[in-house]
Every structure is written in C-alpha cells, then in structure tokens.
Design a protein around this motif. Structure first.
Motif, short mmCIF file in Angstrom:
data_model
loop_
_atom_site.label_atom_id
_atom_site.label_comp_id
_atom_site.label_asym_id
_atom_site.label_seq_id
_atom_site.Cartn_x
_atom_site.Cartn_y
_atom_site.Cartn_z
N ALA A 1 0.84 -1.20 0.00
CA ALA A 1 0.00 0.00 0.00
C ALA A 1 0.87 1.25 0.00
N SER A 2 1.88 1.28 0.85
CA SER A 2 2.71 2.48 0.99
C SER A 2 3.57 2.72 -0.26
N VAL A 3 4.11 1.65 -0.86
CA VAL A 3 4.94 1.84 -2.04
C VAL A 3 4.10 2.33 -3.22
N PHE A 4 2.83 1.89 -3.27
CA PHE A 4 1.91 2.40 -4.30
C PHE A 4 1.72 3.90 -4.14
N TYR A 5 1.47 4.34 -2.90
CA TYR A 5 1.23 5.76 -2.67
C TYR A 5 2.52 6.57 -2.76
N MET B 1 -2.08 19.39 -5.34
CA MET B 1 -3.01 18.82 -4.36
C MET B 1 -2.88 17.30 -4.31
N LEU B 2 -2.64 16.68 -5.46
CA LEU B 2 -2.42 15.23 -5.48
C LEU B 2 -1.14 14.88 -4.74
N LEU B 3 -0.13 15.76 -4.85
CA LEU B 3 1.11 15.55 -4.12
C LEU B 3 0.85 15.56 -2.61
N CYS B 4 0.04 16.52 -2.15
CA CYS B 4 -0.32 16.58 -0.72
C CYS B 4 -1.08 15.32 -0.29
N TYR B 5 -2.03 14.91 -1.13
CA TYR B 5 -2.79 13.69 -0.86
C TYR B 5 -1.86 12.48 -0.78
N SER B 6 -0.88 12.44 -1.69
CA SER B 6 0.02 11.29 -1.75
C SER B 6 0.91 11.22 -0.52
N VAL B 7 1.35 12.37 0.00
CA VAL B 7 2.16 12.39 1.22
C VAL B 7 1.38 11.70 2.34
N GLY B 8 0.09 12.07 2.47
CA GLY B 8 -0.75 11.44 3.48
C GLY B 8 -0.95 9.96 3.22
N SER B 9 -1.10 9.59 1.95
CA SER B 9 -1.34 8.19 1.59
C SER B 9 -0.14 7.30 1.86
N SER C 1 -6.95 13.57 3.79
CA SER C 1 -7.66 12.63 2.91
C SER C 1 -6.78 11.43 2.60
N GLY C 2 -5.49 11.68 2.33
CA GLY C 2 -4.55 10.59 2.10
C GLY C 2 -4.31 9.75 3.34
N LEU C 3 -4.19 10.42 4.51
CA LEU C 3 -3.98 9.71 5.76
C LEU C 3 -5.14 8.75 6.07
N LEU C 4 -6.34 9.11 5.59
CA LEU C 4 -7.51 8.27 5.82
C LEU C 4 -7.66 7.20 4.74
N LEU C 5 -7.56 7.61 3.48
CA LEU C 5 -7.88 6.69 2.39
C LEU C 5 -6.77 5.68 2.12
#
Length: 386
Positions: A49-53, A329-337, A212-216
């Motif tokens: 999961a983490s390597v994907f994000y 914004m996707l970069l921010c989401y990805s950091v959380g993911s 959102s990334g931290l959750l999803l």
C-alpha cells in the motif's frame, strides 16, 4: 473554443475513469487478499500500500510536463496502459520484489490518470461548474470503486482469473480516449504555480488533501485485511468495503452543492465530525447491517474531504493553473497516503487499531477545521473562501 474556456467533451474522462475505477477498486482489495495464493507473506500488505502511494507521490511531481507535451487524451491512454502493464507483470513474476516494483510504477501511472482527469474537468471558469464537474468525477470514481469491491464476492480472489478481469476493465477504460478523439482541453497554455501563489493557497485546502490521504491510504490498503480477519464479518468483506466506497459516491452531490454555499473549512469539519460518529458506530457494531451503515458513514466523511479541499485550492486560480494545482493537491494527498498505512500499523497493538487510528485523524482534523473556520469568520472574509 475560446482561450481559457473549457467547453470540452467531458465524456472521455468520465467514461474512461469509470472503467478504471471498477478495475482499481477490485485490484486494491484483491492484492492483499490474494497474497497467500501467490506465496507472498501477508506482512507485505502495508508495504504494498505504501509503495503504491509513494509512486503516486513521485508521479504527482512530473505529470504536468507529460500533459503539456502530449495533451490530455494521449497522456490518458499512456497512463492507463502503464497500469495494465504493471498488473500483467505481477502475474508473470509473482515475487514480492516484483510486486513492490509493479505497485510503485502503478502508483506513478495512477497519479497521471488522476491529474489528467481532474484537470480536464476542473478547466472551467465558473467555480460552481468546477464543483459540479468534480462531484461528477468523484461519483464516477467512487461508484466504479464500489462495483469493484462487490466483484470480490462475485469473481473471488483465488488464482489469476480475477487479475485477468482487471486487465479487461483497464482495456475498456483505454478505449474511451482511443475512440473519442475530440474535446480535450488546450494543454500548451498550462502554467506552473509560482512560489508566491503557493503561499496564498488555502492552508485548510492543503491540510484537507493530506488528511484525505492519511484516511484513504489505510482504508484502501488495510481495511480489507482488517475485515477479513474479523470472525464476525469476514464473509462480508466485499460487501462492507463496497459500503465504504458507496458512502463516498453518495455524498458527492451533497458535498458539491454545499461547497458553493458555505465555508469549505467548516464543511470539512462537519464531515470529520460525521466520521467520528461513524468510527464509534464501527467499534460498537453488533450486526452486519450496523457495521455496513457505520462504514457507509465513514466512507462518506473520508471521501468528501478531497473534492472539497481541491475546489477550495482552485477557487482563486485561473484556468491555466489547473493542471499545476491538481498536481500539487495530489502531491499533498500522496504524502498522506504514503504515511497513512505506516502510521496506522503503530496502532495494531489494539484489536481495533486501524479504526482507532482513523478516529484520531478525524477528530484532530475536525478541531483544526473548526478553528480555521472561526478565524475566517472573525476576520470578515467571505465564507466561501474557506
């Protein structure tokens, strides 16, 4: 077509995204549930999961140049095809190193898919139209993902056949931009966001994307395993995962409508509060129905944050900055993911560690958004600005 206007054909990205979402939703839950069949240790689940994000994160830094050079349609074809190639690679070489590499590359390709579709739909001069289009995007994304989750029960998780269905769906997704050649936005006019503009992008928008990334990230990467290892709900894993995604789909029209009528930071606070109630419901569930309803609410609250945050970020930007804004914004989401699945594993000493982790994220974000909303009101800014 007028310069900067976006009277483009949005059928291509929406149709392509829908098939992609079904494939991706199925694949996200299929991977952790099929590890044993391929002789791969279950402990690899959070790392996959983490390597994907992480791939999503790196991909989000370099998509703009690809879109500017090739255009939205061709870039869409390339990114979808690349995702399909990674699935084929996983089948051909079922080894943990190969799977980690494949998921990393898939993350980069999926970043491209998201930036292409989001910027394609957000290239509208009217904030209300942007909100409606993004609501349509999220409904297609989460609706397709919900169907993909239900496919677990129908198609199973054993053998290579489920992965062949994923490849077929990705092929259908690619047909949309291949067959529909007209209506893409003008790409050569795209401009990057400079440092001065970055400082002026709403902080709640950035935080909303990260959370959102931290959750999803954990919901997609760890929730299927959490449910399948629960003796009470193991046989309903596909249905319960579909409930989460269905909640995310159903909330989009309401989130889209409300985001143009009230403070977006307050709206994110409200959804986080709803998520806290959902977490309590999951912890106290005594039946499959109660669990499904609680997860439906959890999905609604978690999946509502990103579209609200991204429209908040884009409210003050011109059309020419849309690709750059969605990329950021996707970069921010990805950091959380990337951080989410790893942080969630620190809660695993508790029997409901994943759910407790989600609750902590939601309550802290709710408090932050309420404070920012109060600041906005006290400073006399327009509520719609967040």
């Amino acid at each position: 077509m007028k310069h900067g206007n976006v009277e483009n054909n949005i059928v291509t990205p929406v149709v392509g995204l829908t098939f992609f979402a079904v494939a991706s939703g199925f694949l996200m839950s299929l991977i952790p549930l099929s590890l044993a069949h391929f002789g791969i240790n279950q402990s690899l689940t959070p790392w996959l999961a983490s390597v994907f994000y992480f791939g999503l994160l790196l991909g989000a830094t370099c998509i703009q140049g690809v879109i500017k050079k090739l255009g939205h349609r061709r870039a869409f074809i390339i990114f979808l095809s690349l995702v399909g190639l990674t699935v084929a690679l996983m089948l051909l070489i079922p080894h943990q190193v190969t799977w980690l590499a494949a998921r990393f590359i898939a993350g980069m390709a999926v970043a491209g898919v998201f930036v292409v579709v989001e910027s394609w739909l957000l290239m509208a001069n009217c904030p209300k139209q942007r909100a409606k289009r993004l609501g349509l995007y999220m409904a297609a994304l989460y609706g397709g993902s919900a169907v993909g989750q239900l496919a677990i029960s129908v198609l199973g998780t054993e053998g290579i056949q489920p992965y062949l269905y994923v490849l077929g769906l990705l092929f259908l997704a690619t047909l949309a931009p291949v067959l529909i050649r007209s209506g893409q936005p003008i790409s050569h006019d795209q401009q990057s966001i400079n440092r001065k503009e970055i400082r002026h992008i709403s902080r709640p928008a950035i935080i909303g994307c990260i959370v959102s990334g931290l959750l999803l990230g954990p919901i997609y990467g760890l929730m299927p395993s959490y449910l399948s290892h629960s003796s009470a709900y193991a046989e309903h894993t596909g249905l319960l995962m579909a409930s989460i995604i269905l909640g995310g789909m159903l909330v989009q029209p309401a989130a889209s409508a409300m985001s143009t009528r009230m403070s977006k930071s307050l709206l994110m606070a409200i959804f986080c509060l709803l998520g806290c109630l959902a977490v309590m419901g999951v912890l106290e569930s005594t039946s499959v129905v109660m669990m499904a309803l609680s997860l439906l609410m959890l999905g609604a609250s978690s999946f509502a944050l990103y579209p609200i945050a991204i429209t908040l970020a884009c409210d003050s930007l011109p059309v020419e900055k849309m690709v750059s804004a969605t990329e950021m914004m996707l970069l921010c989401y990805s950091v959380g993911s990337v951080l989410g699945p790893l942080l969630a594993t620190t809660f695993t000493q508790a029997s409901n560690g994943l759910i407790i982790y989600l609750g902590v994220c939601l309550i802290t974000t709710c408090i932050y958004m309420l404070l920012k909303s109060a600041e906005t009101i006290s400073s006399g800014q327009k509520p719609i600005a967040g």
